[in-house]
Design a protein around this motif. Structure first.
Motif, mmCIF file in Angstrom:
data_model
loop_
_atom_site.group_PDB
_atom_site.id
_atom_site.type_symbol
_atom_site.label_atom_id
_atom_site.label_comp_id
_atom_site.label_asym_id
_atom_site.label_seq_id
_atom_site.Cartn_x
_atom_site.Cartn_y
_atom_site.Cartn_z
ATOM 1 N N LEU A 236 1.207 -1.242 0.396
ATOM 2 C CA LEU A 236 0.200 -0.540 0.045
ATOM 3 C C LEU A 236 0.704 0.863 0.025
ATOM 4 O O LEU A 236 0.561 2.149 -0.266
ATOM 5 C CB LEU A 236 -0.417 0.040 0.966
ATOM 6 N N SER A 237 2.234 1.261 0.894
ATOM 7 C CA SER A 237 2.888 2.366 0.597
ATOM 8 C C SER A 237 3.574 2.760 -0.669
ATOM 9 O O SER A 237 3.678 4.188 -1.150
ATOM 10 C CB SER A 237 3.571 2.517 1.967
ATOM 11 N N GLY A 238 3.479 1.550 -1.003
ATOM 12 C CA GLY A 238 4.529 1.546 -2.562
ATOM 13 C C GLY A 238 3.251 2.198 -3.642
ATOM 14 O O GLY A 238 3.603 2.889 -4.764
ATOM 15 N N LYS A 239 1.968 2.083 -3.605
ATOM 16 C CA LYS A 239 0.826 1.846 -4.220
ATOM 17 C C LYS A 239 0.921 3.892 -3.996
ATOM 18 O O LYS A 239 0.686 4.186 -4.919
ATOM 19 C CB LYS A 239 -0.482 1.254 -4.478
ATOM 20 N N VAL A 240 0.795 4.264 -2.967
ATOM 21 C CA VAL A 240 0.293 5.721 -2.872
ATOM 22 C C VAL A 240 1.765 6.295 -2.980
ATOM 23 O O VAL A 240 1.635 7.442 -3.908
ATOM 24 C CB VAL A 240 0.620 6.299 -1.092
ATOM 25 N N ALA A 241 2.970 5.627 -2.988
ATOM 26 C CA ALA A 241 4.222 6.497 -3.596
ATOM 27 C C ALA A 241 4.470 6.556 -4.767
ATOM 28 O O ALA A 241 5.019 7.260 -5.811
ATOM 29 C CB ALA A 241 5.901 6.134 -2.550
ATOM 30 N N ASP A 242 4.118 5.909 -5.939
ATOM 31 C CA ASP A 242 3.245 5.530 -6.675
ATOM 32 C C ASP A 242 2.980 6.180 -7.798
ATOM 33 O O ASP A 242 2.561 6.356 -8.780
ATOM 34 C CB ASP A 242 4.280 4.263 -7.314
ATOM 35 N N ALA A 243 1.909 6.600 -7.303
ATOM 36 C CA ALA A 243 0.593 7.518 -7.162
ATOM 37 C C ALA A 243 -0.420 6.336 -8.092
ATOM 38 O O ALA A 243 -1.196 6.536 -8.862
ATOM 39 C CB ALA A 243 0.695 8.610 -7.944
ATOM 40 N N GLU A 244 0.157 5.176 -7.496
ATOM 41 C CA GLU A 244 -0.704 4.308 -8.233
ATOM 42 C C GLU A 244 -2.487 3.630 -6.989
ATOM 43 O O GLU A 244 -3.123 2.700 -7.793
ATOM 44 C CB GLU A 244 -0.229 2.609 -8.356
ATOM 45 N N LEU A 245 -2.662 4.334 -6.523
ATOM 46 C CA LEU A 245 -3.727 3.138 -5.425
ATOM 47 C C LEU A 245 -4.851 4.962 -5.434
ATOM 48 O O LEU A 245 -4.389 6.360 -4.984
ATOM 49 C CB LEU A 245 -2.936 4.280 -3.977
ATOM 50 N N VAL A 246 -6.222 4.641 -6.233
ATOM 51 C CA VAL A 246 -6.314 6.228 -6.004
ATOM 52 C C VAL A 246 -8.052 5.958 -5.082
ATOM 53 O O VAL A 246 -8.860 4.934 -5.170
ATOM 54 C CB VAL A 246 -7.538 5.565 -8.043
ATOM 55 N N LEU A 247 -8.486 6.897 -4.297
ATOM 56 C CA LEU A 247 -9.556 7.087 -3.395
ATOM 57 C C LEU A 247 -10.648 7.425 -3.273
ATOM 58 O O LEU A 247 -9.886 8.799 -4.019
ATOM 59 C CB LEU A 247 -8.512 7.357 -2.104
ATOM 60 N N VAL A 248 -12.169 6.844 -3.357
ATOM 61 C CA VAL A 248 -12.871 7.660 -3.467
ATOM 62 C C VAL A 248 -13.725 7.780 -2.499
ATOM 63 O O VAL A 248 -14.036 6.755 -1.472
ATOM 64 C CB VAL A 248 -13.592 7.460 -5.143
ATOM 65 N N ASP A 249 -14.650 8.925 -2.921
ATOM 66 C CA ASP A 249 -15.600 8.895 -0.971
ATOM 67 C C ASP A 249 -16.613 7.585 -1.055
ATOM 68 O O ASP A 249 -17.079 7.368 0.239
ATOM 69 C CB ASP A 249 -16.428 10.046 -1.235
ATOM 70 N N GLY A 250 -16.806 7.630 -2.494
ATOM 71 C CA GLY A 250 -17.880 5.732 -2.689
ATOM 72 C C GLY A 250 -18.299 5.476 -3.837
ATOM 73 O O GLY A 250 -18.268 6.706 -4.536
ATOM 74 N N LEU A 251 -18.660 4.456 -3.901
ATOM 75 C CA LEU A 251 -18.908 3.988 -4.942
ATOM 76 C C LEU A 251 -20.128 2.829 -5.307
ATOM 77 O O LEU A 251 -19.903 1.798 -4.532
ATOM 78 C CB LEU A 251 -17.547 2.922 -5.991
ATOM 79 N N GLU A 252 -21.145 3.794 -5.350
ATOM 80 C CA GLU A 252 -22.354 2.933 -4.836
ATOM 81 C C GLU A 252 -23.786 3.225 -5.558
ATOM 82 O O GLU A 252 -22.999 4.138 -6.291
ATOM 83 C CB GLU A 252 -22.567 4.172 -3.404
ATOM 84 N N PHE A 253 -23.524 2.176 -6.520
ATOM 85 C CA PHE A 253 -24.834 1.929 -7.677
ATOM 86 C C PHE A 253 -26.119 1.476 -6.881
ATOM 87 O O PHE A 253 -26.040 -0.018 -6.664
ATOM 88 C CB PHE A 253 -23.859 0.964 -7.989
ATOM 89 N N GLU A 254 -27.214 1.782 -7.040
ATOM 90 C CA GLU A 254 -28.574 1.921 -6.963
ATOM 91 C C GLU A 254 -28.821 0.427 -7.211
ATOM 92 O O GLU A 254 -30.088 -0.634 -6.591
ATOM 93 C CB GLU A 254 -29.703 2.333 -7.126
ATOM 94 N N LYS A 255 -28.487 0.258 -8.433
ATOM 95 C CA LYS A 255 -28.612 -1.346 -9.226
ATOM 96 C C LYS A 255 -27.409 -1.171 -10.039
ATOM 97 O O LYS A 255 -26.456 -0.496 -10.187
ATOM 98 C CB LYS A 255 -29.434 -1.067 -10.150
#
Length: 104
Positions: A10-29
């Motif tokens: 996880l630290s490596g992903k952050v350092a390489d800008a390969e970790l993408v965090l979003v507020d949420g991925l919510e789908f009603e359907k």
């Protein structure tokens, strides 16, 4: 050792800008069209992505599972290999917090 390896990935992903965090991925359907649009908006469409979702989030799982180059796993399935075997790691802030608690 397993926790240390996962934290290192996880630290490596952050350092390489390969970790993408979003507020949420919510789908009603389930909607693959909306899922693809989300990837385009994040700038990671067409790239190898591992999406980590809450174990009980069936709609998000179903929305992303058929997209080429996207692997969808539940947070309980996360391992060092599944976190590192991708170009980008995508997860919600809720999932990241859950992983942080497990790895503490």
């Amino acid at each position: 050792m397993v926790k240390l390896a996962m934290r290192s990935v996880l630290s490596g992903k952050v350092a390489d800008a390969e970790l993408v965090l979003v507020d949420g991925l919510e789908f009603e359907k389930p909607s693959t069209k909306q899922a693809k649009a989300a990837l385009v908006a994040l700038g990671i469409d067409g790239k190898r992505v591992t999406l980590v979702v809450p174990d009980d989030d069936l709609n998000t799982y179903l929305s992303f599972r058929n997209i080429e180059k996207v692997t969808v796993i539940g947070v309980s399935e996360a391992s060092t290999y599944t976190l590192i075997d991708n170009g980008f790691l995508l997860m919600s802030a809720e999932v990241a917090k859950n992983l942080e608690e497990v790895l503490a």
